[in-house]
Scaffold this active site. Structure first.
Site, mmCIF file in Angstrom:
data_model
loop_
_atom_site.group_PDB
_atom_site.id
_atom_site.type_symbol
_atom_site.label_atom_id
_atom_site.label_comp_id
_atom_site.label_asym_id
_atom_site.label_seq_id
_atom_site.Cartn_x
_atom_site.Cartn_y
_atom_site.Cartn_z
ATOM 1 N N ARG A 275 -6.874 6.084 -5.790
ATOM 2 C CA ARG A 275 -6.580 7.521 -5.890
ATOM 3 C C ARG A 275 -6.818 8.032 -7.302
ATOM 4 N NH1 ARG A 275 -0.607 7.705 -3.634
ATOM 5 N NH2 ARG A 275 -0.914 9.976 -3.771
ATOM 6 N N ILE B 242 0.867 -1.168 0.000
ATOM 7 C CA ILE B 242 0.000 0.000 0.000
ATOM 8 C C ILE B 242 0.907 1.221 0.000
ATOM 9 C CG2 ILE B 242 -2.041 -1.048 1.060
ATOM 10 C CD1 ILE B 242 -1.200 -0.047 3.746
ATOM 11 N N ASP B 243 0.400 2.335 -0.489
ATOM 12 C CA ASP B 243 1.222 3.532 -0.652
ATOM 13 C C ASP B 243 1.751 4.040 0.689
ATOM 14 O OD1 ASP B 243 0.635 3.450 -3.350
ATOM 15 O OD2 ASP B 243 -1.030 4.873 -3.195
ATOM 16 N N LYS B 244 2.819 4.806 0.620
ATOM 17 C CA LYS B 244 3.454 5.382 1.804
ATOM 18 C C LYS B 244 2.437 6.077 2.710
ATOM 19 C CE LYS B 244 6.644 9.198 2.939
ATOM 20 N NZ LYS B 244 5.648 10.274 3.163
#
Length: 296
Positions: free
Chosen positions: A234, A133-135
């Site tokens: 997103r 998962i993204d930062k």
């Protein structure tokens, strides 16, 4: 693996071209080229190769750097653990694995300190990492403790047997209670550091969105992925005109360091060898929850 076509007319050295369009330093790309992990038209090339319009560039995975990835005593929120898997509740702001010259303070550094039992299917830079998962996305993340478990989990993800739900706060008020966004995602042709809905070098992407609550200028939604493309939620929500609040990349408004209000809130999976069906939920991070309270 990432594959895309060169659309620009100008001729540039490939190390310079990629450093301008990807989230990697030029030195990092040169090391990838030395390891034959960058292909042009399916052939490895040197840093001095000059890209031309129509070239197809492939970025392979499993890059290893000379710098050792060291264990670091970083607290982990472990939701579940057995002999084969770990389930981590990752905070917003933590990078999952080393890359792009960043070899410290990642989830992998913390995992290496916590245990020596991690799969190595994805190379030395990604021990245990089955999915990402993204930062600045918070929430639940599965980690494999051995290669056999990793292979089973990877197959479960590929065949959609692992179910995940995300909670996001978007700008604007969604009119429909349920929507499905079916739009292909690939690299943004104008900014290689971003993803976009495009028909150029893209892959199919499907996101199911359900409204949880409407506010004056925002909507709280639940998102379920049918595919797992980079930045999928997103990109899709921004594409339909309802970008995630505080997203520094896909929202035109300024963002605080906390990053996008996107949280991996639920996961259903089967533990590889015990075959137990497991379901877990994760509460919203403090910043996310407090922001919602102020909207009431």
């Amino acid at each position: 693996m990432d594959k895309f076509e060169v659309l620009e007319e100008k001729s540039l050295r490939i190390d310079k071209y990629l450093s301008e369009r990807l989230d990697y330093s030029r030195a990092y790309i040169q090391k990838m080229l030395e390891q034959n992990l960058v292909l042009v038209n399916d052939e490895p090339v040197k840093s001095s190769y000059k890209v031309m319009k129509g070239d197809w560039i492939t970025i392979l995975e499993n890059f290893t750097d000379d710098e050792n990835i060291t264990p670091e005593n970083i607290p982990l929120h472990i939701v579940y653990e057995d002999d084969d898997v770990l389930l981590i509740d990752k905070p917003s702001g933590m990078v999952v694995h080393p890359g792009s010259g960043n070899f410290h303070h990642t989830l992998v550094n913390a995992l290496l300190y916590y245990t020596k039992n991690l799969s190595d299917c994805n190379g030395t830079a990604r021990p245990g990492i089955v999915h990402r998962i993204d930062k600045d996305t918070s929430g639940l993340l599965l980690v494999a403790k051995n290669n056999q478990a990793h292979a089973i989990l990877a197959d479960d993800f590929a065949h959609k047997r692992v179910k995940r739900k995300y909670i996001a706060l978007v700008k604007g008020v969604l009119k429909h209670n349920h929507i499905t966004i079916d739009a292909p995602i690939g690299r943004d042709v104008n900014n290689r550091k971003k993803m976009a809905v495009t028909d150029v070098n893209s892959k199919n992407a499907i996101t199911h969105v359900t409204v949880l609550k409407r506010y004056k200028d925002y909507t709280l939604v639940s998102c379920e992925l049918e595919t797992g493309r980079t930045h999928q939620i997103r990109v899709h929500l921004s594409y339909i005109g309802y970008p995630i609040y505080n997203d520094p990349v896909y929202n035109n408004h300024s963002a605080t360091p906390f990053g996008q209000f996107l949280h991996s809130s639920e996961i259903d999976f089967v533990s590889p060898f015990s075959k137990k069906h497991l379901h877990f939920t994760s509460p919203l991070p403090k910043e996310f929850a407090e922001f919602l309270e102020n909207l009431e």
